[in-house]
Design an enzyme around this catalytic site. Sequence first.
Site, mmCIF file in Angstrom:
data_model
loop_
_atom_site.group_PDB
_atom_site.id
_atom_site.type_symbol
_atom_site.label_atom_id
_atom_site.label_comp_id
_atom_site.label_asym_id
_atom_site.label_seq_id
_atom_site.Cartn_x
_atom_site.Cartn_y
_atom_site.Cartn_z
ATOM 1 N N HIS A 42 -5.594 13.260 4.902
ATOM 2 C CA HIS A 42 -6.507 14.010 4.053
ATOM 3 C C HIS A 42 -5.741 15.168 3.415
ATOM 4 O O HIS A 42 -5.005 15.883 4.115
ATOM 5 C CB HIS A 42 -7.662 14.596 4.864
ATOM 6 C CG HIS A 42 -8.732 13.599 5.186
ATOM 7 N ND1 HIS A 42 -9.643 13.797 6.198
ATOM 8 C CD2 HIS A 42 -9.059 12.412 4.622
ATOM 9 C CE1 HIS A 42 -10.478 12.770 6.254
ATOM 10 N NE2 HIS A 42 -10.139 11.924 5.302
ATOM 11 N N GLN A 59 -2.805 7.508 7.413
ATOM 12 C CA GLN A 59 -3.419 8.032 6.187
ATOM 13 C C GLN A 59 -3.711 9.515 6.371
ATOM 14 O O GLN A 59 -4.057 9.950 7.473
ATOM 15 C CB GLN A 59 -4.725 7.280 5.907
ATOM 16 C CG GLN A 59 -5.474 7.741 4.659
ATOM 17 C CD GLN A 59 -6.938 7.333 4.696
ATOM 18 O OE1 GLN A 59 -7.816 8.101 5.070
ATOM 19 N NE2 GLN A 59 -7.207 6.086 4.317
ATOM 20 N N GLU A 114 -5.854 10.800 0.811
ATOM 21 C CA GLU A 114 -7.221 10.870 0.297
ATOM 22 C C GLU A 114 -7.591 12.328 0.046
ATOM 23 O O GLU A 114 -7.344 13.194 0.888
ATOM 24 C CB GLU A 114 -8.189 10.261 1.314
ATOM 25 C CG GLU A 114 -9.655 10.339 0.901
ATOM 26 C CD GLU A 114 -10.599 9.810 1.974
ATOM 27 O OE1 GLU A 114 -11.771 9.541 1.638
ATOM 28 O OE2 GLU A 114 -10.171 9.683 3.137
ATOM 29 N N SER A 131 -8.041 7.459 9.825
ATOM 30 C CA SER A 131 -8.580 7.231 8.485
ATOM 31 C C SER A 131 -8.610 8.548 7.725
ATOM 32 O O SER A 131 -9.480 8.795 6.909
ATOM 33 C CB SER A 131 -9.984 6.625 8.574
ATOM 34 O OG SER A 131 -10.837 7.433 9.350
ATOM 35 N N GLU A 138 -12.426 3.837 -0.498
ATOM 36 C CA GLU A 138 -12.969 3.396 0.793
ATOM 37 C C GLU A 138 -14.331 4.040 1.066
ATOM 38 O O GLU A 138 -14.735 4.212 2.209
ATOM 39 C CB GLU A 138 -12.005 3.708 1.941
ATOM 40 C CG GLU A 138 -11.741 5.179 2.151
ATOM 41 C CD GLU A 138 -10.786 5.475 3.305
ATOM 42 O OE1 GLU A 138 -10.242 4.526 3.908
ATOM 43 O OE2 GLU A 138 -10.587 6.662 3.599
ATOM 44 N N GLN A 183 -12.872 1.134 6.931
ATOM 45 C CA GLN A 183 -12.677 2.395 7.632
ATOM 46 C C GLN A 183 -13.772 2.459 8.690
ATOM 47 O O GLN A 183 -14.950 2.536 8.360
ATOM 48 C CB GLN A 183 -12.810 3.562 6.638
ATOM 49 C CG GLN A 183 -12.777 4.918 7.288
ATOM 50 C CD GLN A 183 -13.050 6.051 6.313
ATOM 51 O OE1 GLN A 183 -12.477 7.114 6.402
ATOM 52 N NE2 GLN A 183 -13.950 5.817 5.366
ATOM 53 N N ASP A 186 -10.342 10.792 12.266
ATOM 54 C CA ASP A 186 -10.240 11.886 11.303
ATOM 55 C C ASP A 186 -11.251 12.991 11.573
ATOM 56 O O ASP A 186 -10.915 14.161 11.612
ATOM 57 C CB ASP A 186 -10.371 11.370 9.874
ATOM 58 C CG ASP A 186 -11.591 10.489 9.667
ATOM 59 O OD1 ASP A 186 -12.197 10.072 10.658
ATOM 60 O OD2 ASP A 186 -11.934 10.216 8.505
#
Length: 745
Positions: free
Chosen positions: A144, A142, A171, A363, A222, A297, A336
């Site tokens: 950012h 995933q 995200e 995450s 999340e 998460q 992350d």
Amino acid sequence: MRRSRRFTKRAARGINQETYVHERPDLGLMMMGSPADPAPSLAVADGRIVEMDGRRVEQFDLVDRFIAEYAIDVERAPQVMAMDSLALARALVDINVSRQELTALFSAATPAKVVEVVAHLNVVEMMMALQKMRQRRTPANQAHVTNWKEHPALLAADAAEAALRGFAEEETTVRVARNAPLNALTLLVGSQTGRPGVLTQCAVEEALSLRLAMKGLTSYAETLSVYGTVSSFLDGDDTPWSKGLLAAAYASRGVKIRFTSGTGSEALMGYAEGKSMLYLETRCLMMVKGAGSQGVQNGSISCIALPESLPGGVRGVLAENLIAAALGLEVASGNDALASHSDIRKTAKLMLQLLPGTDFITSGYSSIPKHDNLFGGGNFEAEDFDDWLVIQRDMQVDGGMEPVSEDAVLAVRERAAQAMQVVYREFDFPPITDSEVEAAVTADSSDDVPDRDLAADLAAADAFLDGPRTAVDVIRTLARNGFEDIAERVLHMQRERISGDYLQTSAIIDPHFHVVSAVNDANDYQGPGTGYRLQGSRWQRLCDLPQARPPEALLGDDGDNGGLVLDEVGSAEPGGEDEVVIALGPAFGTTLGRTLAGLSHADVLRALMAGVEDEGLTARVVKIYHSADCAAIGFEAARVSGSGIGVGLQSRGTTVIQRRGLAPLNNVELFPQAPNLTLESYRAIGRNAARYARGVSTRPVPVKIDNTARLRLIVHTTLMHNREIEAIRTEGVERRPVALQVAFR
């Protein structure tokens, strides 16, 4: 005060800019095994739990009640609680015990029992267990995607690049809360430009997040946080029940939902109640399961520096990932938030999740530069893309990222920015200019794109949120303006919302819009030869780094020797006492023409001969055909030298000064780091060889030591030495040097 210079130097390193503290259980500063942690216990009456981990039902707090009512298989619980915890721990790493069996057992254990089991495992054993307990067979990742200026063209371009690189989820969040509708819109369009099927979310306040979902702008969430103590919950005006209702609200609208938890949050909020971090986190995870969420998460997330200040902190973070997986939850592991200033420490922590694999290795990998990450910086960022790809290739491990070419990235970034330009124009938002698009295509960060009128953008965001437009209007706009492919992908994401297939545990959507989840891609690892194996076309794809080349391309046609002409004139015989013999490797000046340092063989030989002549001696050149070894070449040079001094010179530039009578591996001076030798070095080597021949005392030639040369040039060295080996003559040739006549054109 007297100080060690080495200690002083190390004190300034990043690892020593971090905080380390001793355990304080009363403050919640203890990873595992706090004296206040309860011992496992359970009593059941009339099908209901009436005692759990040392508390009678009348003493239950809200968290106890929720776990007892919704998170524990009461029918099986007495049997599981009676099992030996060490035996359960061993079952976790036993390849003969399946994931399904273990998930059923852990679903019938109390929080204290779960912690007691996992505490028996060391880090390697936890990794072994996590490899088996991960829900989805195929790992993913995933990203950012944010930027400080919240520039729509840049956000779209970065989202497209992240999707192209293989991220299955993206995200974003906001610097200014009102910008959420535009950021969510931009992430949706940008991600689908890069690859079909990427799931997206905008991390904002829950009511706003639901409104964005209802407009079709997001597909997962999340940000539903849970805590291990009641006081922490109440501090945020929440309860386990309210979180469960909110999760249901998302799911009813076709939005995939994960909760967020993580070691250390209760201690950070001042409500740890003396319990260990792992015990409180286990309570959180059991609430997530009880609330019906398909995943979590976790892995300390933004609190990571707190557990890392304590003994066993990183082990505890791995333990919580394992517990989540053992409870049957999808795990987006917390790699992350910035975990350390030390690259070694950051990478060591990452390996605990990357090697066994989690459903989402990070995450939220910061797919943008750290200073543009509105989530507070990243543990790994855009600058680290190539490092990540090489680690995957080094270890044959799938970390959810793919190699991409620069041309492909530029193309997809441009198309995403242009698509957003069209949407902004048709929706009568503040325009995105051509110059903004061009800047976004090549930008490193928001420092490279123009400022926008933030007030005007916010007004457009408000109007969009409050108005009737939805993702359907975005689809129509894209389709009308030459972006039919992106429109079709965005439309397909709306269809996925209606079908709800990706609400399954650990679901992602592949580029063909096939849902891949723990239902149809269940992890079946049970030891060697089972489970997910990185092989076939996927392995070849990850091997194909843009910077990887065929070996032969590193050398190419390296016959350009700088104009050196070498004519063989028979066998070399010993000469007079005023000579130094320079012996060349088999490929020197023929199939190879330059040294590792890029110096032409003509220049190198000219410099060596000039150095000998500087001292009034004669340089005689011979060639060795029966060996490519530098020591052997130097040995033969000294053997036929009238003065007894010879210089051995390999084609790659490695050099030795040798004296007759010394063993091949015993020499006068050795120069093993060819990349650091200059023409001045070679001339000095020639001078020193002549001085030894004259019997004059001399200082060894100073050479630079570069410990990175091997990293940079070991493949070149290997290829050059292979060429040297190929030039060896064995049949019909005496093991004697061949005399050469040298000319320089």
